[in-house]
Design an enzyme around this catalytic site. Structure first.
Site, PDB file in Angstrom:
ATOM      1  N   CYS A  90       0.814  -1.224   0.000  1.00  0.00           N
ATOM      2  CA  CYS A  90       0.000   0.000   0.000  1.00  0.00           C
ATOM      3  C   CYS A  90       0.844   1.269   0.000  1.00  0.00           C
ATOM      4  O   CYS A  90       0.369   2.328  -0.404  1.00  0.00           O
ATOM      5  CB  CYS A  90      -0.931   0.016   1.211  1.00  0.00           C
ATOM      6  N   HIS A 339      -8.926   3.457  -2.259  1.00  0.00           N
ATOM      7  CA  HIS A 339      -7.524   3.134  -2.001  1.00  0.00           C
ATOM      8  C   HIS A 339      -6.949   2.369  -3.194  1.00  0.00           C
ATOM      9  O   HIS A 339      -6.820   1.151  -3.162  1.00  0.00           O
ATOM     10  CB  HIS A 339      -7.443   2.307  -0.721  1.00  0.00           C
ATOM     11  N   CYS A 369      -0.326   1.970   6.662  1.00  0.00           N
ATOM     12  CA  CYS A 369      -0.017   0.564   6.915  1.00  0.00           C
ATOM     13  C   CYS A 369       0.230  -0.128   5.578  1.00  0.00           C
ATOM     14  O   CYS A 369      -0.333   0.245   4.552  1.00  0.00           O
ATOM     15  CB  CYS A 369      -1.160  -0.107   7.675  1.00  0.00           C
TER      16      CYS A 369
END
Length: 383
Positions: A90, A339, A369
């Site tokens: 991510c 996202h 994260c």
């Protein structure tokens, strides 16, 4: 005084929902769109760029073959400029900013493009692992003797981690749903007020983030949890989405040579890691480490962006660091805005930079994260 890395400009596409306005756009063209727009906006000779670093996960199909390089080429930009694609899950495009800034601060580069792209509609999350299964290849963790010796056969899942965090920090489903609702309300308000307009590069007629929803606590309460008896539902998780984003990082010499006006300076960058089974707790220790290294406290930071992979992640981080919600994700986060994994790092930083300028803030801290229990932290200083 140490050499500085400056942010000259930053752009992003609108974020498209899964199966939405960007679903049919080839990943390389999605990336090429923001690269072309970035060069046009800065007025920099693209031939002077030393490297193009872009984050992207699941680099198969339209995202295969070093898509950063391909994106630069399909944008019609100079062939002699190289590109590299990186995967820190991510945090991939946030790491791209770190590598770009480190190249500039080392004195070995002067102009570097950092960004990211992800078409999650075309390449679903963890698609690479599904392909590996199909052809009988070893999937991560499952057959590694070293992994099994160290961690056993514990489930490695972001959903399990989000649930574990909710339980450990005693975060009720209701509290997470209230946080998620605030994300949607903030995002819709930001869109209505035009806060994103200057940072968004339209893709054809697609001009506005399409993930924020008109929702309510009652609607969220009606959803089934992802695990029987659990607290995590789709309402408190980030949305699968498509986007690209990019920014230009420059040295002090490049600022002078190209007569550029920096918008911000990279004040601090670091990356830390935590237990990979817990996976999503990394931002807590990483933020403490970053503030300590920078000689700063939470009170010194005007705005925070903590990626909303799940509401439990941000709420636990806020609780541990004592960060007030009115400083965090003030224009909404991944729960509302989506996202698009590889693009999120520079998407967040683009939004953070613009909000610092709008509110006359000085310091912004970004953390997210990442798979494997990792977390990047970047502190930028508005100029």
């Amino acid at each position: 005084m140490s050499p500085s890395a400056y942010i000259i400009d930053a752009v992003r596409t609108p974020v498209g929902r899964r199966g939405g306005s960007l679903a049919s756009v080839h990943s390389a063209d999605l990336g090429g769109h923001v690269l072309s727009a970035l060069m046009d906006r800065t007025g920099v000779d693209p031939g002077a760029v030393d490297d193009v670093i872009m984050g992207c996960c699941d680099t198969i199909g339209s995202q295969a073959g070093d898509v950063a390089r391909t994106a630069w080429l399909v944008a019609g930009l100079p062939e002699h400029v190289p590109g590299v694609t990186i995967d820190r899950q991510c945090g991939s495009s946030q790491q791209a900013v770190h590598f770009a800034a480190q190249g500039v601060m080392s004195g070995t580069q002067d102009l570097v493009v950092a960004g990211g792209l992800q078409n999650m509609s075309a390449i679903p999350i963890s698609a690479a692992m599904l392909v590996a299964d199909q052809y009988g290849f070893t999937t991560p963790f499952a057959e590694s003797p070293g992994w099994l010796k160290r961690y056993g056969d514990q489930e490695v899942s972001q959903f399990t981690s989000a649930e574990m965090i909710a339980e450990k920090w005693d975060l009720s489903r209701e509290a997470m749903e209230e946080f998620a609702l605030a994300s949607h309300e903030r995002a819709r308000a930001a869109i209505a007020e035009g806060r994103f307009d200057s940072q968004v590069v339209p893709v054809g007629e697609f001009t506005t983030d399409e993930c924020p929803r008109e929702t309510s606590l009652d609607k969220m309460a009606a959803l089934q949890p992802l695990a029987p008896g659990g607290r995590i539902t789709a309402a408190v998780a980030s949305q699968i989405s498509d986007a690209a984003s990019a920014m230009l990082i420059a040295s002090e010499q490049a600022v002078k040579d190209h007569q550029l006006t920096p918008r911000a300076r990279v004040h601090h960058l670091s990356v830390r890691a935590d237990d990979p089974i817990w996976m999503l707790t990394g931002p807590i220790a990483a933020t403490r480490h970053a503030l300590g290294k920078a000689g700063m406290t939470v009170a010194d930071i005007d705005l925070f962006e903590c990626n909303e992979a799940f509401a439990s992640v941000v709420l636990a981080w806020m609780q541990e660091l004592d960060v007030p919600h009115d400083k965090v994700n003030v224009n909404g986060g991944g729960i509302a805005l989506g996202h698009p994994i590889g693009a999120t790092g520079t998407r967040l930083m683009t939004t953070l930079l613009n909000e610092l300028e709008r509110t006359d803030g000085r310091y912004g801290l970004q953390v997210m994260c990442e798979g494997g229990g990792q977390a990047n932290v970047t502190i930028i200083e508005r100029l």
